[in-house]
Write a protein that holds these residues in place. Structure first.
Motif, short mmCIF file in Angstrom:
data_model
loop_
_atom_site.label_atom_id
_atom_site.label_comp_id
_atom_site.label_asym_id
_atom_site.label_seq_id
_atom_site.Cartn_x
_atom_site.Cartn_y
_atom_site.Cartn_z
N ARG A 51 32.33 -60.16 34.70
CA ARG A 51 31.89 -61.26 33.85
C ARG A 51 30.40 -61.47 34.11
O ARG A 51 29.99 -62.14 35.04
N GLN A 79 38.38 -62.15 21.12
CA GLN A 79 38.72 -60.91 21.80
C GLN A 79 38.58 -59.75 20.84
O GLN A 79 38.85 -59.87 19.64
N LYS A 132 38.60 -53.28 32.01
CA LYS A 132 38.68 -51.84 31.79
C LYS A 132 39.89 -51.25 32.50
O LYS A 132 40.26 -51.70 33.61
N TRP A 188 37.11 -56.68 25.43
CA TRP A 188 36.02 -57.64 25.54
C TRP A 188 36.52 -59.03 25.21
O TRP A 188 37.40 -59.21 24.35
N CYS A 189 35.99 -60.02 25.91
CA CYS A 189 36.36 -61.42 25.68
C CYS A 189 35.12 -62.30 25.71
O CYS A 189 34.29 -62.20 26.62
N ASN A 190 35.03 -63.19 24.73
CA ASN A 190 33.98 -64.20 24.72
C ASN A 190 34.65 -65.57 24.76
O ASN A 190 35.33 -65.96 23.81
N TRP A 215 42.12 -63.31 32.64
CA TRP A 215 42.72 -62.17 31.95
C TRP A 215 44.19 -62.09 32.34
O TRP A 215 44.53 -62.13 33.54
N CYS A 239 43.06 -63.06 26.93
CA CYS A 239 41.95 -63.73 27.60
C CYS A 239 42.08 -65.23 27.33
O CYS A 239 42.45 -65.65 26.23
N ASP A 291 30.60 -63.84 28.73
CA ASP A 291 31.66 -62.96 28.28
C ASP A 291 32.08 -61.99 29.38
O ASP A 291 31.42 -61.87 30.41
N SER A 292 33.20 -61.34 29.11
CA SER A 292 33.84 -60.52 30.15
C SER A 292 34.42 -59.26 29.53
O SER A 292 34.77 -59.23 28.35
N THR A 293 34.50 -58.21 30.35
CA THR A 293 35.18 -56.99 29.94
C THR A 293 36.23 -56.62 30.98
O THR A 293 36.05 -56.82 32.18
N ALA A 329 38.56 -50.23 27.16
CA ALA A 329 37.89 -51.46 27.57
C ALA A 329 38.15 -52.56 26.56
O ALA A 329 38.19 -52.30 25.34
#
Lengths: 114, 115
Positions: B69, B6, B78, B22-24, B34, B92, B74-76, B20
């Motif tokens: 996603r 993250q 916001k 971010w997650c991988n 989330w 995450c 990966d995902s964001t 924002a």
């Protein structure tokens, strides 16, 4: 609908004495139940889980929990506390047949005194 | 095996600003979650993805929060605009499937402070 109640916000024990963290759940379906631990400045980590197999579940670091359907409980125990067990513990329910949304309890802070 | 990543780890913003996260997830994990964890409370699920589709977002304040996603990896997340009550740790997590028995693997979280 599902919910989790952790009955104690804080539990304080002396090193070497037993640990009991209490969790009650409510679920319209058969549940899967989990205990996660969160050490300071570290991510949540799975301790153990119940998934409709054996009702007594053993986890990491000597912890275990017993699923009691009649009491809708899933209490976490350890015979002898260690200083490194001091952390926040979360009970989680996921309902089988529901939407698989995990619901966390509010957490129990375990304090271990030397 | 690499864990859930993250970024950023910390963020301080003024209210009404945007932010924002971010997650991988772990490679190969189909499900991504989330959570919002307010101080002194347990994590609350905001949104759950299965690959790149939304499974549940019933607790996501959609007037200000959004998540995506892309390509199922990966995902964001916001927030726009942020409010004081959004101050929390955003976690995450990922799991290999969407089953009720799956273990979730959590990232270290992003601590958001809204001033």
């Amino acid at each position: 609908a599902q919910s989790v109640t952790q009955l104690d916000s804080h539990v304080s024990v002396s090193e070497g004495t037993p640990v009991l963290l209490r969790c009650n759940y409510s679920s319209s379906y058969s549940p899967s139940l989990f205990w996660y631990v969160q050490h300071p400045n570290k991510g949540l980590q799975l301790l153990l889980k119940y998934t409709s197999a054996a009702t007594l579940v053993k986890g990491i670091n000597g912890f275990e929990a017993e699923f009691k359907k009649s009491e809708t409980s899933f209490h976490l125990t350890k015979p002898s506390a260690h200083m490194s067990d001091a952390a926040e513990y979360f009970c989680v329910v996921v309902s089988i047949g529901g939407s698989y949304i995990p619901t966390f309890g509010r957490g129990t802070s375990l304090i271990v005194h030397p | 095996e690499a864990g859930v990543a993250q970024s950023p780890r910390y963020k301080i913003i003024e209210k009404r600003q945007s932010v924002a996260f971010w997650c991988n997830p772990i490679s190969g994990h189909a499900t991504l979650y989330w959570y919002q964890q307010i101080l002194g409370q347990g994590p609350k699920l905001l949104i759950q993805f299965q690959n790149n589709g939304v499974v549940d977002d019933s607790q996501l304040p959609k007037d200000r929060f959004s998540a995506e996603r892309l390509k199922g990896v990966d995902s964001t997340l916001k927030i726009q605009p942020a409010k004081l009550e959004d101050s929390a740790v955003y976690l995450c997590a990922s799991s290999s499937d969407r089953g009720h028995t799956d273990t979730q693997y959590f990232g270290p979280g992003t601590r958001l402070t809204v001033l």
